[in-house]
Scaffold this active site. Structure first.
Site, PDB file in Angstrom:
ATOM      1  N   TYR A  31     -16.524  30.329  26.026  1.00  0.00           N
ATOM      2  CA  TYR A  31     -17.168  31.653  26.452  1.00  0.00           C
ATOM      3  C   TYR A  31     -17.408  31.914  28.065  1.00  0.00           C
ATOM      4  O   TYR A  31     -17.774  32.786  28.527  1.00  0.00           O
ATOM      5  CB  TYR A  31     -18.454  31.790  25.816  1.00  0.00           C
ATOM      6  N   LYS A  68     -17.465  19.540  16.967  1.00  0.00           N
ATOM      7  CA  LYS A  68     -16.240  19.359  16.415  1.00  0.00           C
ATOM      8  C   LYS A  68     -15.609  18.221  17.088  1.00  0.00           C
ATOM      9  O   LYS A  68     -14.346  18.279  17.647  1.00  0.00           O
ATOM     10  CB  LYS A  68     -15.386  20.667  16.454  1.00  0.00           C
ATOM     11  N   ASP A 123     -17.209  22.111  10.768  1.00  0.00           N
ATOM     12  CA  ASP A 123     -16.510  22.759   9.443  1.00  0.00           C
ATOM     13  C   ASP A 123     -17.300  22.348   8.197  1.00  0.00           C
ATOM     14  O   ASP A 123     -17.500  23.139   7.324  1.00  0.00           O
ATOM     15  CB  ASP A 123     -15.013  22.487   9.275  1.00  0.00           C
ATOM     16  N   ASP A 160     -21.816  30.784  17.599  1.00  0.00           N
ATOM     17  CA  ASP A 160     -21.767  32.018  17.536  1.00  0.00           C
ATOM     18  C   ASP A 160     -21.311  32.293  15.743  1.00  0.00           C
ATOM     19  O   ASP A 160     -21.611  33.248  15.242  1.00  0.00           O
ATOM     20  CB  ASP A 160     -20.401  32.354  18.317  1.00  0.00           C
TER      21      ASP A 160
END
Ligand code: NAP
Length: 421
Positions: free
Chosen positions: A158, A229, A283, A307
């Protein structure tokens, strides 16, 4: 000195990044684009009524309007979507609340929301997600969701560091990267690619996790989960996880235990006054939040994961129309509706103002005005329980009375005004 400054007082901040709020604080607001003016018109009378009901005349918010987005363009000229004065005043007055602002996809100007967060160093995006009774939700047990998501707000993909495919800048960056890749024997990237950078720093990751841990300790929550992640992006997301554990170990050694310690050393017994620090891969976290939401209480995560996760979690309890949001730094805080400008409904007095109203609730709690905040939560719950709802909930609730945005706000306000002191 402005008229507002004569009527109200400026909020100060302590060394721990907490506001010291006077009885008549000046609070800034930005109406926002699209449905922004509709939901703001429904929301502010609710805030004022709750403060009046909770504190008599002793406390009062002095509202101060700031321009941004289409209204700023209309009043200040086509190139003025985010006037410097708006940034200065948010910083000066410390606490602000806003409606949504338009950002075009692909081409055009960069997001005003992202600019506000970066320029004011509002490093923590805080999204509480909880269920309100009777709100139609797509899962069987929405009431099991009660989680506060702390999303890093200033870096990650971002940061806005990216170059268009085929541009000279993209090719220069890619040539540099390809040289490094060749030297290490890795496959290179096509020079025709677009390229973006994912910066993640120890400083920004640590201060985000620190806020999440402080919040969990202060509000009696049970755990903080670091969502990352790191299995794939080892030096960015993996480092986020490691820095997060380090904050807990170095800054809160007496008040935190890790999940591993809990099972290996403590036989599953959380020591009194302690919270559990754990981590999940992003995930897997999406599954966990649907399958076992009660195991998650506070989440700290990098920008992009946060987000996605906050919108998905909000959907579980009935959608974005009900989800509040806050962007918090050490010297100012900006509260905002989490949905967008929903342009097709602009000016129709139709949409659900709850997201902005509940963002106001978070703002009042942040100010320490919890009695006013509780009055609003209770009134929103009662209004929905009476079946008085806007179109988005009415279309999913049998026998509901569909009302306009302004009527929904007025119904909440009426309950507050009638509440016993
Ligand atoms: P959106 O404005 O959130 O609208 C998508 C859909 O969500 C609406 O069509 C509506 O669904 C539902 N919705 C949104 N707000 C609602 C409310 N208050 N009450 C009831 N339903 C509501 O998303 P978008 O169309 O993708 O984005 C439009 C613009 O908003 C874009 O320019 C985007 O960049 C901007 N945006 C701004 C912010 C922000 O300022 N923080 C955040 C997100 C997006 P139905 O059509 O099913 O009724």
């Amino acid at each position: 000195m402005s008229e507002n400054e004569r009527a109200g007082q400026i909020i100060e901040w302590d060394v721990d990044g907490r506001p010291v709020v006077p009885d008549k604080p000046i609070i800034s607001f930005i109406e926002g684009d699209g449905i922004g003016p509709d939901i703001w018109a429904a929301a502010w009378p609710v805030f004022d009524a709750a403060v009046r009901q909770a504190y008599g005349g002793k406390r009062r918010i002095i509202w101060h309007e700031l321009l941004a987005g289409e209204k700023a363009q209309k009043l200040r000229g086509p190139d003025t979507r985010l006037p410097e004065r708006t940034l200065e005043d948010i910083a000066r007055y410390g606490i602000a609340i806003k409606g949504p602002l338009t950002t075009p996809v692909g081409s055009g100007f960069r997001s005003l929301n992202v600019a506000l967060r970066q320029k004011l160093d509002l490093y923590a995006c805080v999204r509480p997600v909880r269920y309100f009774q009777d709100v139609p939700a797509p899962v069987v047990h929405p009431e099991r969701v009660d989680v506060v998501i702390f999303r890093e707000n200033t870096e990650d993909v971002y940061a806005g560091v990216e170059w268009e495919a085929g541009s000279q800048d993209a090719q220069e960056v890619l040539k540099f990267i390809n040289k490094k890749l060749k030297d290490s024997g890795s496959p290179t990237i096509s020079l025709k690619s677009a390229v973006g950078i994912k910066p993640m720093s120890e400083f920004n990751s640590r201060r985000l996790v620190r806020r999440a841990i402080q919040y969990a300790l202060e509000t009696g929550r049970k755990s903080v989960t670091l969502v990352h992640k790191g299995n794939i992006m080892k030096y960015t997301e993996g480092a986020f996880r490691d820095w997060g554990y380090r904050v807990a170990l170095e800054e809160f050694p007496e008040q935190t235990v890790t999940e591993t310690e809990l099972s290996e050393r403590l036989n599953g017994q959380i020591p009194s006054g302690c919270i559990v620090i754990k981590d999940r891969i992003a995930d897997a976290m999406f599954q966990q939040l649907i399958l076992r939401p009660e195991e998650y209480s506070v989440i700290a995560t990098p920008n992009l994961n946060g987000d996605y996760l906050s919108d998905a979690a909000a959907a579980q309890v009935g959608g974005l129309g009900m989800a509040p949001g806050a962007n918090i730094g050490d010297r100012c805080a900006l509260f905002e509706a989490t949905h967008g400008t929903a342009p097709k409904y602009a000016g129709l007095d139709k949409v659900n103002p709850s997201s902005l109203i509940l963002s106001g609730v978070e703002m009042l709690k942040f100010m320490g005005w919890t009695e006013a905040a509780e009055l609003i939560v209770s009134a929103v719950t009662k209004t929905i329980a009476q079946g008085i709802v806007t179109y988005d909930l009415a279309r999913q609730m049998e026998g509901a009375q569909e009302v306009k945005c302004s009527e929904f706000g007025a119904a909440i306000r009426e309950i507050i005004v009638k509440a016993a002191r």
